[in-house]
Scaffold this motif. Structure first.
Motif, PDB file in Angstrom:
ATOM      1  N   VAL A  13       2.857 -13.432   2.498  1.00 56.49           N
ATOM      2  CA  VAL A  13       3.672 -13.844   3.370  1.00 56.49           C
ATOM      3  C   VAL A  13       2.993 -14.496   4.507  1.00 56.49           C
ATOM      4  O   VAL A  13       1.862 -14.000   4.802  1.00 56.49           O
ATOM      5  CB  VAL A  13       4.336 -12.664   4.117  1.00 56.49           C
ATOM      6  N   GLY A  29       0.997  -1.139  -0.075  1.00 55.79           N
ATOM      7  CA  GLY A  29       0.023  -0.055  -0.037  1.00 55.79           C
ATOM      8  C   GLY A  29       0.933   1.199   0.016  1.00 55.79           C
ATOM      9  O   GLY A  29       2.086   1.122  -0.235  1.00 55.79           O
ATOM     10  N   ILE A  30       0.349   2.538   0.239  1.00 63.61           N
ATOM     11  CA  ILE A  30       1.159   3.532   0.351  1.00 63.61           C
ATOM     12  C   ILE A  30       2.289   3.576   1.244  1.00 63.61           C
ATOM     13  O   ILE A  30       3.423   4.079   1.078  1.00 63.61           O
ATOM     14  CB  ILE A  30       0.378   5.132   0.443  1.00 63.61           C
ATOM     15  N   VAL A  31       1.955   3.047   2.294  1.00 60.40           N
ATOM     16  CA  VAL A  31       3.210   2.792   3.549  1.00 60.40           C
ATOM     17  C   VAL A  31       4.241   1.948   2.889  1.00 60.40           C
ATOM     18  O   VAL A  31       5.313   2.208   3.082  1.00 60.40           O
ATOM     19  CB  VAL A  31       2.600   2.285   4.581  1.00 60.40           C
ATOM     20  N   TRP A  82      -6.731  12.835   1.700  1.00 58.52           N
ATOM     21  CA  TRP A  82      -6.484  14.243   2.045  1.00 58.52           C
ATOM     22  C   TRP A  82      -5.045  14.577   3.125  1.00 58.52           C
ATOM     23  O   TRP A  82      -4.981  13.883   4.149  1.00 58.52           O
ATOM     24  CB  TRP A  82      -7.745  14.863   2.773  1.00 58.52           C
ATOM     25  N   GLU A 125       3.678  -8.474  -2.135  1.00 57.43           N
ATOM     26  CA  GLU A 125       2.141  -8.073  -1.768  1.00 57.43           C
ATOM     27  C   GLU A 125       1.199  -9.098  -2.270  1.00 57.43           C
ATOM     28  O   GLU A 125       1.548  -9.784  -3.058  1.00 57.43           O
ATOM     29  CB  GLU A 125       2.001  -6.974  -2.667  1.00 57.43           C
ATOM     30  N   ALA A 126       0.637  -9.259  -1.018  1.00 55.60           N
ATOM     31  CA  ALA A 126      -0.389 -10.322  -1.314  1.00 55.60           C
ATOM     32  C   ALA A 126      -1.459 -10.386  -2.509  1.00 55.60           C
ATOM     33  O   ALA A 126      -1.794 -11.366  -3.245  1.00 55.60           O
ATOM     34  CB  ALA A 126      -1.559 -10.686  -0.044  1.00 55.60           C
ATOM     35  N   SER A 150      -4.188   7.885   8.783  1.00 52.13           N
ATOM     36  CA  SER A 150      -3.411   9.297   8.201  1.00 52.13           C
ATOM     37  C   SER A 150      -2.293   8.705   7.483  1.00 52.13           C
ATOM     38  O   SER A 150      -1.240   9.362   7.264  1.00 52.13           O
ATOM     39  CB  SER A 150      -3.178  10.113   9.049  1.00 52.13           C
ATOM     40  N   GLY A 151      -2.168   7.561   6.937  1.00 50.47           N
ATOM     41  CA  GLY A 151      -1.177   6.984   5.998  1.00 50.47           C
ATOM     42  C   GLY A 151      -0.733   7.885   4.793  1.00 50.47           C
ATOM     43  O   GLY A 151       0.430   7.960   4.492  1.00 50.47           O
ATOM     44  N   VAL A 152      -1.828   8.441   4.130  1.00 52.77           N
ATOM     45  CA  VAL A 152      -1.645   9.083   3.063  1.00 52.77           C
ATOM     46  C   VAL A 152      -0.721  10.496   3.440  1.00 52.77           C
ATOM     47  O   VAL A 152       0.493  10.458   2.433  1.00 52.77           O
ATOM     48  CB  VAL A 152      -2.887   9.485   2.295  1.00 52.77           C
ATOM     49  N   THR A 153      -1.088  10.980   4.502  1.00 50.86           N
ATOM     50  CA  THR A 153      -0.242  12.248   4.914  1.00 50.86           C
ATOM     51  C   THR A 153       0.922  11.866   5.301  1.00 50.86           C
ATOM     52  O   THR A 153       1.974  12.399   4.932  1.00 50.86           O
ATOM     53  CB  THR A 153      -1.289  12.699   6.057  1.00 50.86           C
ATOM     54  N   SER A 209      -9.122   5.817  -0.584  1.00 51.08           N
ATOM     55  CA  SER A 209      -8.883   6.585   0.631  1.00 51.08           C
ATOM     56  C   SER A 209      -9.395   7.927   0.309  1.00 51.08           C
ATOM     57  O   SER A 209      -9.109   8.302  -1.082  1.00 51.08           O
ATOM     58  CB  SER A 209      -7.237   6.615   0.973  1.00 51.08           C
ATOM     59  N   THR A 261      -0.420   2.816  10.109  1.00 50.67           N
ATOM     60  CA  THR A 261      -1.098   4.015  10.525  1.00 50.67           C
ATOM     61  C   THR A 261      -2.263   4.414   9.854  1.00 50.67           C
ATOM     62  O   THR A 261      -2.129   3.861   8.697  1.00 50.67           O
ATOM     63  CB  THR A 261       0.087   5.153  10.620  1.00 50.67           C
ATOM     64  N   THR A 320      -6.673  -0.680   1.095  1.00 49.05           N
ATOM     65  CA  THR A 320      -7.120   0.564   1.668  1.00 49.05           C
ATOM     66  C   THR A 320      -6.592   1.749   0.943  1.00 49.05           C
ATOM     67  O   THR A 320      -7.420   2.562   0.630  1.00 49.05           O
ATOM     68  CB  THR A 320      -6.766   0.508   3.213  1.00 49.05           C
ATOM     69  N   SER A 321      -5.252   1.859   0.356  1.00 51.25           N
ATOM     70  CA  SER A 321      -4.866   2.894  -0.129  1.00 51.25           C
ATOM     71  C   SER A 321      -5.710   3.446  -1.322  1.00 51.25           C
ATOM     72  O   SER A 321      -5.470   4.468  -1.635  1.00 51.25           O
ATOM     73  CB  SER A 321      -3.397   2.852  -0.458  1.00 51.25           C
TER      74      SER A 321
HETATM   75  C1  LIG Z   1     -12.476   6.092   3.562  1.00 52.05           C
HETATM   76  C2  LIG Z   1     -11.091   6.479   3.922  1.00 52.05           C
HETATM   77  C3  LIG Z   1     -10.625   7.720   4.285  1.00 52.05           C
HETATM   78  C4  LIG Z   1      -9.325   8.006   4.419  1.00 52.05           C
HETATM   79  N1  LIG Z   1      -8.992   9.311   4.245  1.00 52.05           N
HETATM   80  C5  LIG Z   1      -7.647   9.349   4.673  1.00 52.05           C
HETATM   81  C6  LIG Z   1      -7.109  10.975   4.345  1.00 52.05           C
HETATM   82  O1  LIG Z   1      -7.931  11.786   4.119  1.00 52.05           O
HETATM   83  N2  LIG Z   1      -5.816  11.292   4.740  1.00 52.05           N
HETATM   84  C7  LIG Z   1      -5.286  10.260   5.167  1.00 52.05           C
HETATM   85  O2  LIG Z   1      -3.866  10.394   5.343  1.00 52.05           O
HETATM   86  N3  LIG Z   1      -5.439   9.015   5.165  1.00 52.05           N
HETATM   87  C8  LIG Z   1      -6.745   8.524   5.065  1.00 52.05           C
HETATM   88  N4  LIG Z   1      -7.049   7.211   5.248  1.00 52.05           N
HETATM   89  C9  LIG Z   1      -6.074   6.441   5.662  1.00 52.05           C
HETATM   90  C10 LIG Z   1      -5.203   5.950   4.805  1.00 52.05           C
HETATM   91  O3  LIG Z   1      -5.897   5.776   3.467  1.00 52.05           O
HETATM   92  C11 LIG Z   1      -4.435   4.743   5.190  1.00 52.05           C
HETATM   93  O4  LIG Z   1      -3.756   5.116   6.388  1.00 52.05           O
HETATM   94  C12 LIG Z   1      -3.499   4.039   4.017  1.00 52.05           C
HETATM   95  O5  LIG Z   1      -3.981   3.966   3.055  1.00 52.05           O
HETATM   96  C13 LIG Z   1      -2.861   2.956   4.753  1.00 52.05           C
HETATM   97  O6  LIG Z   1      -1.908   2.322   3.834  1.00 52.05           O
HETATM   98  P1  LIG Z   1      -1.117   1.027   4.335  1.00 52.05           P
HETATM   99  O7  LIG Z   1      -0.215   0.900   3.037  1.00 52.05           O
HETATM  100  O8  LIG Z   1      -0.795   0.774   5.441  1.00 52.05           O
HETATM  101  O9  LIG Z   1      -2.434  -0.023   3.858  1.00 52.05           O
HETATM  102  P2  LIG Z   1      -2.940  -0.764   2.481  1.00 52.05           P
HETATM  103  O10 LIG Z   1      -3.076   0.220   1.428  1.00 52.05           O
HETATM  104  O11 LIG Z   1      -3.975  -1.446   3.193  1.00 52.05           O
HETATM  105  O12 LIG Z   1      -1.808  -1.682   2.253  1.00 52.05           O
HETATM  106  C14 LIG Z   1      -1.614  -2.865   3.009  1.00 52.05           C
HETATM  107  C15 LIG Z   1      -1.104  -3.969   1.914  1.00 52.05           C
HETATM  108  O13 LIG Z   1      -0.790  -5.141   2.754  1.00 52.05           O
HETATM  109  C16 LIG Z   1      -0.969  -6.208   2.111  1.00 52.05           C
HETATM  110  N5  LIG Z   1      -0.924  -7.327   2.925  1.00 52.05           N
HETATM  111  C17 LIG Z   1      -1.775  -7.863   4.108  1.00 52.05           C
HETATM  112  N6  LIG Z   1      -1.278  -8.857   4.672  1.00 52.05           N
HETATM  113  C18 LIG Z   1      -0.019  -9.286   3.740  1.00 52.05           C
HETATM  114  C19 LIG Z   1       0.600 -10.670   3.742  1.00 52.05           C
HETATM  115  N7  LIG Z   1       0.546 -11.471   4.758  1.00 52.05           N
HETATM  116  N8  LIG Z   1       1.447 -10.527   2.676  1.00 52.05           N
HETATM  117  C20 LIG Z   1       1.742  -9.590   1.884  1.00 52.05           C
HETATM  118  N9  LIG Z   1       0.897  -8.524   1.729  1.00 52.05           N
HETATM  119  C21 LIG Z   1      -0.114  -8.546   2.699  1.00 52.05           C
HETATM  120  C22 LIG Z   1      -2.316  -5.821   1.565  1.00 52.05           C
HETATM  121  O14 LIG Z   1      -2.772  -6.936   0.495  1.00 52.05           O
HETATM  122  C23 LIG Z   1      -2.524  -4.710   1.266  1.00 52.05           C
HETATM  123  O15 LIG Z   1      -2.175  -4.184  -0.228  1.00 52.05           O
HETATM  124  C24 LIG Z   1      -8.431   7.251   5.004  1.00 52.05           C
HETATM  125  C25 LIG Z   1      -8.718   5.750   4.837  1.00 52.05           C
HETATM  126  C26 LIG Z   1     -10.050   5.440   4.352  1.00 52.05           C
HETATM  127  C27 LIG Z   1     -10.481   4.007   4.213  1.00 52.05           C
END
Ligand SMILES: Cc1cc2nc3c(=O)[nH]c(=O)nc-3n(C[C@H](O)[C@H](O)[C@H](O)COP(=O)(O)OP(=O)(O)OC[C@H]3O[C@@H](n4cnc5c(N)ncnc54)[C@H](O)[C@@H]3O)c2cc1C
Length: 378
Positions: free
Chosen positions: A173, A9-11, A45, A30-31, A332-335, A42, A330, A38-39
């Protein structure tokens, strides 16, 4: 140094990019698809407003700055739009907290100012000014939004082309193996395995799962819902935040709509039809702000998990009990992501400690009392 990043994802993409840039040999596993969870659902913002306590506000401001600094790496950042946000509260009972937030943000040096109804009408003529209550209107010129899928694509392309990072989709994983209390390798569901000196867990809403010898962290995730209109001929540029409603352009004329009270109706990230009660409520609320949406329907609704570590704050740092296992999860992961990626790379690859992450270490979930909870009470 071999760094395995789990989750794209974005993180995870930010961590993979920065670790590769710092000189590590990086494999990102990536699974599903890159930015497929989630990313890509979102509101995305970039902001630090209402982010308390101070350490969490500072982390979000660092993220906003890091988004701007990425321009130095790429020359262009087509995933980032910085047109500012406009905010107001219609309900009298919400005014005290709204005014107090303005005061605190101003004191901390955040980009925030009052604007008149006439100024808003000039900036965004499609907004129904008469529908805004009696309270003042605030403007946040430094805020913007990100297209997370584009962001991930650009960072991973650079990580691969410039520093030879390996990105493997559909690679789940299941086990992180250790020897002598130290991470050694990562094993996939299909039996493949990868040697690792360090593993960074960026699995967002799945970070509570134990992966073999590596434990997860407690999550209190919620569900988020976004509505997307069909294309509509509007000139709207700013993000609009009215009570618990968020509205912004989403490219090609589509408008994205989010409402916290609609999120609250969800028990899980289930598919939602465009004639569902949630769709009706999103459209009804958005039409009050943008009457031009009267003739427009929703083209899609999407819902997903919002990853919240159990106390609501970012979790970043070495996991207790297993050397080489690192957590980066986190809301707020996009920020926060571009800064978090850099900080993780500094700690994991360069061995440089980030004191500003001290309040957000994972070991707070395994000790009592949690430092961030103490900060919130202060
Ligand atoms: C409706 C909504 C509005 C939001 N608004 C904002 C906003 O305005 N501003 C902001 O900053 N944030 C916002 N957020 C939060 C932000 O989108 C998230 O914090 C961020 O996208 C999290 O990114 P991530 O990479 O951690 O998660 P993800 O994008 O979910 O990535 C995690 C990845 O891990 C992979 N994975 C899981 N388990 C395994 C495994 N065992 N092996 C391999 N891969 C695996 C998954 O397939 C997934 O692709 C919002 C979220 C939502 C839902």
């Amino acid at each position: 140094m071999q760094v395995v990043v789990v989750g794209a994802g974005i993180v995870g993409c930010s961590v993979a990019y920065e670790c590769a840039k710092a000189g590590a040999k990086v494999t990102l596993l990536e699974a599903g698809r890159v930015a497929g969870a989630t990313s890509s659902i979102s509101f995305a913002w970039t902001n630090a407003t209402t982010k308390f306590p101070r350490a969490y506000y500072d982390l979000n401001v660092a993220g906003m700055r890091a988004h701007l600094e990425l321009r130095r790496d790429f020359g262009t950042t087509p995933w980032f739009t910085q047109t500012g946000s406009v905010e107001w509260r219609n309900r009298a009972e919400d005014q005290p907290a709204y005014l107090e937030n303005f005061r605190q943000m101003k004191e901390w040096g955040y980009g925030i100012e009052w604007i008149s109804r006439e100024t808003l009408a000039r900036m965004e003529p499609e907004v129904n000014i008469a529908g805004i209550g009696e309270g003042p209107i605030s403007y946040f010129p430094e805020e913007g939004w990100v297209d997370p899928a584009l962001y991930c694509a650009w960072l991973l392309r650079a990580a691969k082309e410039r520093w030879g990072a390996e990105v493997l989709e559909f690679s789940r994983v299941t086990v992180i193996e250790s020897e002598g209390g130290k991470v050694r390798r990562v094993r996939l569901a299909d039996g493949r395995n990868f040697a690792a000196d360090a593993v960074v867990n960026c699995t967002g809403g799945w970070a509570d799962a134990s992966l073999g010898d590596a434990q997860g962290i407690p999550l209190e995730s919620t569900i988020g819902v976004l509505g997307f209109t069909s294309p509509v001929a509007l000139t709207l540029r700013s993000q609009l935040h009215a009570d618990d409603l968020d509205i912004r352009p989403d490219g090609a004329g589509r408008i994205m709509i989010h409402k916290i009270s609609v999120d609250a109706t969800m028990k899980g990230p289930e598919p939602l039809a465009t004639d569902s009660p949630q769709a009706a409520e999103l459209l009804r609320s958005a039409r009050e702000v943008l009457p031009a949406l009267e003739a427009v329907e929703l083209e899609a609704l999407r819902s997903t998990v919002r990853p919240y570590p159990a106390d609501g704050f970012t979790c970043a740092g070495a996991m207790p009990g297993l050397e080489g296992h690192y957590m980066a999860v986190t809301h707020s992961g996009v920020t926060i992501s571009p800064y978090l990626g850099r900080a993780v790379a500094d700690e994991v690859v360069r061995g440089e400690w980030h004191a500003d992450l001290d309040a957000f270490r994972p070991d707070r979930f395994f000790q009592n009392p949690s430092p961030v909870a103490q900060m919130s009470e202060a």
